[in-house]
Design a protein around this motif. Structure first.
Motif, mmCIF file in Angstrom:
data_model
loop_
_atom_site.group_PDB
_atom_site.id
_atom_site.type_symbol
_atom_site.label_atom_id
_atom_site.label_comp_id
_atom_site.label_asym_id
_atom_site.label_seq_id
_atom_site.Cartn_x
_atom_site.Cartn_y
_atom_site.Cartn_z
ATOM 1 N N ALA A 89 -26.755 -14.012 51.309
ATOM 2 C CA ALA A 89 -25.904 -15.198 51.222
ATOM 3 C C ALA A 89 -26.514 -16.234 50.284
ATOM 4 C CB ALA A 89 -25.699 -15.792 52.613
ATOM 5 N N ALA A 90 -27.840 -16.423 50.355
ATOM 6 C CA ALA A 90 -28.489 -17.396 49.461
ATOM 7 C C ALA A 90 -28.333 -16.988 48.002
ATOM 8 C CB ALA A 90 -29.963 -17.518 49.826
ATOM 9 N N ILE A 91 -28.513 -15.711 47.700
ATOM 10 C CA ILE A 91 -28.373 -15.239 46.321
ATOM 11 C C ILE A 91 -26.936 -15.378 45.839
ATOM 12 C CG2 ILE A 91 -28.547 -13.196 44.846
ATOM 13 C CD1 ILE A 91 -30.879 -12.290 46.665
ATOM 14 N N LEU A 92 -25.976 -15.059 46.688
ATOM 15 C CA LEU A 92 -24.566 -15.186 46.298
ATOM 16 C C LEU A 92 -24.199 -16.639 46.029
ATOM 17 C CD1 LEU A 92 -22.822 -12.639 48.720
ATOM 18 C CD2 LEU A 92 -23.134 -12.440 46.240
ATOM 19 N N PHE A 93 -24.635 -17.551 46.883
ATOM 20 C CA PHE A 93 -24.321 -18.968 46.681
ATOM 21 C C PHE A 93 -24.940 -19.487 45.382
ATOM 22 C CE2 PHE A 93 -23.760 -19.439 51.488
ATOM 23 C CZ PHE A 93 -22.380 -19.291 51.375
ATOM 24 N N LEU A 94 -26.190 -19.089 45.120
ATOM 25 C CA LEU A 94 -26.829 -19.514 43.878
ATOM 26 C C LEU A 94 -26.082 -18.960 42.664
ATOM 27 C CD1 LEU A 94 -30.623 -19.074 44.744
ATOM 28 C CD2 LEU A 94 -29.393 -21.227 44.452
ATOM 29 N N SER A 95 -25.707 -17.699 42.731
ATOM 30 C CA SER A 95 -25.038 -17.068 41.595
ATOM 31 C C SER A 95 -23.679 -17.703 41.336
ATOM 32 C CB SER A 95 -24.880 -15.566 41.852
ATOM 33 O OG SER A 95 -26.138 -14.959 42.066
ATOM 34 N N ILE A 96 -22.890 -17.889 42.392
ATOM 35 C CA ILE A 96 -21.557 -18.462 42.216
ATOM 36 C C ILE A 96 -21.658 -19.911 41.754
ATOM 37 C CG2 ILE A 96 -19.434 -19.101 43.430
ATOM 38 C CD1 ILE A 96 -19.888 -16.659 45.230
#
Length: 286
Positions: free
Chosen positions: A69-76
């Motif tokens: 979830a942290a990686i997805l939020f950073l990427s988006i």
């Protein structure tokens, strides 16, 4: 003149036989002690697994979902602001290679620092030592972090259909250095927190900017010279740079020093072991 009774005289060796050396101690006692210590560490690992993951719906699934979830939020989030990351074309891979080693270091460090408090009721038994508690938390969180990194990075590479040439030794070395740094800092903080309870709060405040200053969002080479001179002393910056060299063949983190990170980790670990060996009874009696 009185004579000493023969029973009081030291017995002499039989004629023709010289007194031999004292029999050596059997090594079985040392092996049994080491085996008992390994069993204690394994039992503490199983206890923490059941406590942390066994009582939560989803169990080990949360260990994967949280960093994902942290990686997805950073990427988006950053894909809406900037057109492309500093390396490559995939925001997912860029932030995953920066976030996962930092998360491994942070998880190992924070859980190891709380090892004595977590296992305090069991440390009253002579068979359980503070070193067993520290090793158990270190092993569990290191193995969990490594497994999560393998799953997430493998999933990211499969999703983005990248032709990345993986340099596995560099990636493994970066993760191993993150574990070593987490163990050294966690052991030292375990002693400091036990002696000074307010240290845990102070440390969390001091290291709060570390998430930004560890190269998760940017490259070291993109910084101005003054910032480079300051952030070079952050060992996590070296780890993230080394991790990215394992996934980006064209990137060479020339600033990354394995010797520096290893030296910092060993110095912190030595200080932590000395302090825990000296003050562990005072910490347990608080």
């Amino acid at each position: 003149m009185t004579t000493t009774p023969s029973a009081a005289r030291p017995s002499a060796p039989p004629p023709g036989r010289s007194p031999g050396p004292a029999p050596a101690l059997r090594p079985a006692a040392g092996r049994a002690r080491r085996f008992a210590s390994l069993r204690t560490v394994a039992a503490l690992v199983l206890r923490e697994m059941s406590t942390r993951y066994g009582r939560t719906p989803g169990g080990y699934l949360w260990a994967v979902l949280e960093p994902l979830a942290a990686i997805l939020f950073l990427s988006i989030g950053f894909s809406l602001v900037i057109r492309s990351p500093s390396l490559g074309t995939s925001f997912l891979l860029f932030y995953a290679t920066g976030y996962l080693p930092f998360d491994l270091y942070n998880s190992v460090s924070s859980t190891t620092a709380r090892a004595v408090n977590f296992s305090r009721p069991l440390l009253k038994f002579p068979a359980v030592t503070w070193l067993d508690a520290v090793l158990a938390r270190f092993l569990l969180n290191s193995l969990t972090g490594a497994l999560v990194a393998i799953l997430l990075l493998g999933g990211v590479l499969a999703v983005i259909d990248s032709r990345t040439v993986l340099d596995l030794p560099a990636a493994v070395l970066a993760m191993a250095l993150a574990m070593a740094l987490g163990l050294g800092l966690g052991t030292l903080n375990c002693a400091l927190t036990g002696l000074f309870p307010l240290w845990e709060v102070a440390w969390s405040i001091i290291t709060r900017p570390l998430f930004i200053a560890s190269g998760i969002f940017f490259l070291y080479e993109d910084l101005p010279p003054l910032a480079q001179d300051i952030l070079w002393y952050n060992p996590v910056m070296h780890i993230t740079g080394l991790m990215r060299t394992g996934f980006y063949p064209a990137y060479a983190a020339s600033y990354a020093s394995v010797t520096y990170v290893l030296a910092v980790s060993l110095i912190l670990l030595a200080l932590g072991l000395v302090m825990m060996g000296r003050y562990h009874r005072d910490i347990l009696n608080r």
